[in-house]
Motif scaffolding. Structure first.
Motif, PDB file in Angstrom:
ATOM      1  N   THR A  72      23.743  -9.218   9.836  1.00  0.00           N
ATOM      2  CA  THR A  72      23.321  -8.688  11.214  1.00  0.00           C
ATOM      3  C   THR A  72      22.409  -7.559  10.962  1.00  0.00           C
ATOM      4  O   THR A  72      22.263  -7.122   9.684  1.00  0.00           O
ATOM      5  CB  THR A  72      24.522  -8.008  11.670  1.00  0.00           C
ATOM      6  OG1 THR A  72      25.277  -7.397  10.947  1.00  0.00           O
ATOM      7  CG2 THR A  72      26.012  -9.140  11.710  1.00  0.00           C
ATOM      8  N   ALA A  73      21.894  -7.784  11.730  1.00  0.00           N
ATOM      9  CA  ALA A  73      20.771  -6.407  11.501  1.00  0.00           C
ATOM     10  C   ALA A  73      21.668  -5.268  11.377  1.00  0.00           C
ATOM     11  O   ALA A  73      23.278  -5.120  11.556  1.00  0.00           O
ATOM     12  CB  ALA A  73      20.255  -5.958  12.751  1.00  0.00           C
ATOM     13  N   HIS A  74      21.243  -3.770  10.816  1.00  0.00           N
ATOM     14  CA  HIS A  74      21.721  -2.318  10.137  1.00  0.00           C
ATOM     15  C   HIS A  74      22.891  -1.807  11.262  1.00  0.00           C
ATOM     16  O   HIS A  74      23.499  -1.347  10.600  1.00  0.00           O
ATOM     17  CB  HIS A  74      20.832  -2.459   9.710  1.00  0.00           C
ATOM     18  CG  HIS A  74      20.561  -2.687   8.287  1.00  0.00           C
ATOM     19  ND1 HIS A  74      19.382  -3.469   8.207  1.00  0.00           N
ATOM     20  CD2 HIS A  74      20.809  -2.724   7.101  1.00  0.00           C
ATOM     21  CE1 HIS A  74      18.928  -3.861   6.726  1.00  0.00           C
ATOM     22  NE2 HIS A  74      19.957  -3.367   5.840  1.00  0.00           N
ATOM     23  N   PRO A  75      22.207  -1.246  12.306  1.00  0.00           N
ATOM     24  CA  PRO A  75      22.880  -0.811  13.574  1.00  0.00           C
ATOM     25  C   PRO A  75      24.553  -1.314  13.697  1.00  0.00           C
ATOM     26  O   PRO A  75      24.745  -2.163  13.087  1.00  0.00           O
ATOM     27  CB  PRO A  75      22.103  -0.885  14.695  1.00  0.00           C
ATOM     28  CG  PRO A  75      21.132  -1.501  14.533  1.00  0.00           C
ATOM     29  CD  PRO A  75      20.934  -2.320  12.996  1.00  0.00           C
ATOM     30  N   THR A  76      25.219  -0.163  13.888  1.00  0.00           N
ATOM     31  CA  THR A  76      26.604   0.084  13.608  1.00  0.00           C
ATOM     32  C   THR A  76      27.040  -1.693  14.727  1.00  0.00           C
ATOM     33  O   THR A  76      28.421  -2.611  14.449  1.00  0.00           O
ATOM     34  CB  THR A  76      27.520   1.069  13.966  1.00  0.00           C
ATOM     35  OG1 THR A  76      27.701   1.587  13.213  1.00  0.00           O
ATOM     36  CG2 THR A  76      28.739   0.847  14.448  1.00  0.00           C
ATOM     37  N   ASP A  82      30.781   0.338   9.972  1.00  0.00           N
ATOM     38  CA  ASP A  82      30.276   1.702  10.703  1.00  0.00           C
ATOM     39  C   ASP A  82      29.514   2.240   9.610  1.00  0.00           C
ATOM     40  O   ASP A  82      29.465   3.319   8.874  1.00  0.00           O
ATOM     41  CB  ASP A  82      31.616   2.715  11.015  1.00  0.00           C
ATOM     42  CG  ASP A  82      31.615   3.728  11.516  1.00  0.00           C
ATOM     43  OD1 ASP A  82      30.125   4.313  11.921  1.00  0.00           O
ATOM     44  OD2 ASP A  82      32.454   4.526  11.739  1.00  0.00           O
ATOM     45  N   MET A  83      28.129   1.605   9.766  1.00  0.00           N
ATOM     46  CA  MET A  83      27.668   2.127   9.260  1.00  0.00           C
ATOM     47  C   MET A  83      26.711   3.876   9.164  1.00  0.00           C
ATOM     48  O   MET A  83      26.746   4.707   7.535  1.00  0.00           O
ATOM     49  CB  MET A  83      26.523   1.893   9.918  1.00  0.00           C
ATOM     50  CG  MET A  83      26.461   0.757   9.150  1.00  0.00           C
ATOM     51  SD  MET A  83      26.550  -0.094   8.103  1.00  0.00           S
ATOM     52  CE  MET A  83      24.341  -0.667   6.715  1.00  0.00           C
ATOM     53  N   ALA A  84      27.436   4.778  10.091  1.00  0.00           N
ATOM     54  CA  ALA A  84      27.525   5.843  10.328  1.00  0.00           C
ATOM     55  C   ALA A  84      28.337   6.372   9.679  1.00  0.00           C
ATOM     56  O   ALA A  84      28.237   7.409   8.166  1.00  0.00           O
ATOM     57  CB  ALA A  84      27.137   6.324  11.630  1.00  0.00           C
ATOM     58  N   THR A 129      17.460   5.638   7.048  1.00  0.00           N
ATOM     59  CA  THR A 129      16.856   6.998   7.227  1.00  0.00           C
ATOM     60  C   THR A 129      16.928   8.195   8.179  1.00  0.00           C
ATOM     61  O   THR A 129      17.336   9.548   8.014  1.00  0.00           O
ATOM     62  CB  THR A 129      14.706   6.955   6.753  1.00  0.00           C
ATOM     63  OG1 THR A 129      14.286   6.267   5.830  1.00  0.00           O
ATOM     64  CG2 THR A 129      14.548   8.336   7.241  1.00  0.00           C
ATOM     65  N   GLY A 130      16.742   7.348   9.430  1.00  0.00           N
ATOM     66  CA  GLY A 130      17.600   8.314  10.775  1.00  0.00           C
ATOM     67  C   GLY A 130      19.163   8.830  10.524  1.00  0.00           C
ATOM     68  O   GLY A 130      19.696   9.746  10.430  1.00  0.00           O
ATOM     69  N   LEU A 131      20.010   8.365  10.181  1.00  0.00           N
ATOM     70  CA  LEU A 131      21.014   8.414   9.335  1.00  0.00           C
ATOM     71  C   LEU A 131      21.632   8.522   8.896  1.00  0.00           C
ATOM     72  O   LEU A 131      22.105  10.220   9.197  1.00  0.00           O
ATOM     73  CB  LEU A 131      22.601   6.662   9.611  1.00  0.00           C
ATOM     74  CG  LEU A 131      22.393   5.920  10.618  1.00  0.00           C
ATOM     75  CD1 LEU A 131      23.548   4.605   9.888  1.00  0.00           C
ATOM     76  CD2 LEU A 131      23.057   6.630  11.621  1.00  0.00           C
ATOM     77  N   TRP A 132      20.651   8.707   7.391  1.00  0.00           N
ATOM     78  CA  TRP A 132      20.758  10.183   6.531  1.00  0.00           C
ATOM     79  C   TRP A 132      20.039  11.341   7.102  1.00  0.00           C
ATOM     80  O   TRP A 132      20.717  12.198   6.981  1.00  0.00           O
ATOM     81  CB  TRP A 132      19.522   9.305   5.035  1.00  0.00           C
ATOM     82  CG  TRP A 132      19.840  10.384   4.298  1.00  0.00           C
ATOM     83  CD1 TRP A 132      18.924  11.434   3.897  1.00  0.00           C
ATOM     84  CD2 TRP A 132      21.022  10.471   3.235  1.00  0.00           C
ATOM     85  NE1 TRP A 132      19.928  12.329   2.525  1.00  0.00           N
ATOM     86  CE2 TRP A 132      20.627  11.266   2.255  1.00  0.00           C
ATOM     87  CE3 TRP A 132      21.892   9.214   2.845  1.00  0.00           C
ATOM     88  CZ2 TRP A 132      21.653  11.442   1.313  1.00  0.00           C
ATOM     89  CZ3 TRP A 132      22.551   9.774   1.934  1.00  0.00           C
ATOM     90  CH2 TRP A 132      22.326  10.852   1.233  1.00  0.00           C
ATOM     91  N   GLU A 133      18.823  11.182   7.714  1.00  0.00           N
ATOM     92  CA  GLU A 133      18.839  12.831   8.175  1.00  0.00           C
ATOM     93  C   GLU A 133      19.237  12.900   9.110  1.00  0.00           C
ATOM     94  O   GLU A 133      19.878  14.219   9.628  1.00  0.00           O
ATOM     95  CB  GLU A 133      17.859  12.162   8.949  1.00  0.00           C
ATOM     96  CG  GLU A 133      16.329  12.298   7.775  1.00  0.00           C
ATOM     97  CD  GLU A 133      14.588  12.188   8.740  1.00  0.00           C
ATOM     98  OE1 GLU A 133      14.848  12.770   9.583  1.00  0.00           O
ATOM     99  OE2 GLU A 133      13.501  12.011   7.367  1.00  0.00           O
TER     100      GLU A 133
END
Length: 136
Positions: A72-76, A82-84, A129-133
């Motif tokens: 799927t797309a990356h967002p959770t 749970d990508m976060a 990158t957004g999750l990492w930051e």
């Protein structure tokens, strides 16, 4: 695709790393492959094998049945992972290696080799990158 998998869970990873107990013997941690088994605790596995994960393939998947999933797309919200929590585990474990958005769907009329859509991988890179930051 009917291909056999050798390393599918924490026990397999432990055995693999034990074959040559050296920091040079490390893992490419693939969330798509390992996440296909809902019994796998990906954040827990990341914490357990911290220091032995050299490279990360991040991909969200949707588990659609027993031994059935699709990328799927990356967002959770788009899949079953749970990508976060995965990013948080990497960051808390001191991971400083390379992360890449694994695979890419063909979206917006893109033509190319299936599994390597540029647009979807670019969206994945910005999401990661957004999750990492955002993870502190």
């Amino acid at each position: 695709f009917g291909l056999p998998r050798i390393i599918t869970n924490e026990r397999n990873l432990e055995r693999f790393l034990g074959l040559v107990n050296s920091p040079a013997n490390g893992l490419t941690f693939c969330t798509g492959s390992l996440g296909a088994d809902p019994a796998n605790d990906l954040p827990g596995m990341i914490r357990r094998f911290a220091g032995r994960i050299h490279f990360v393939h991040l991909r969200n998947i949707a588990i659609t049945g027993e031994r059935q999933f699709h990328e799927t797309a990356h967002p959770t919200a788009c899949g079953s992972l749970d990508m976060a929590a995965i990013i948080r585990a990497l960051k808390e474990s001191g991971f400083d290696g390379y992360i890449r958005p694994d695979h890419g769907r063909m979206i917006w009329g893109e033509q190319g080799k299936p599994g390597y859509g540029l647009y979807d991988r670019a969206l994945g890179a910005t999401y990661i990158t957004g999750l990492w930051e955002a993870t502190r």
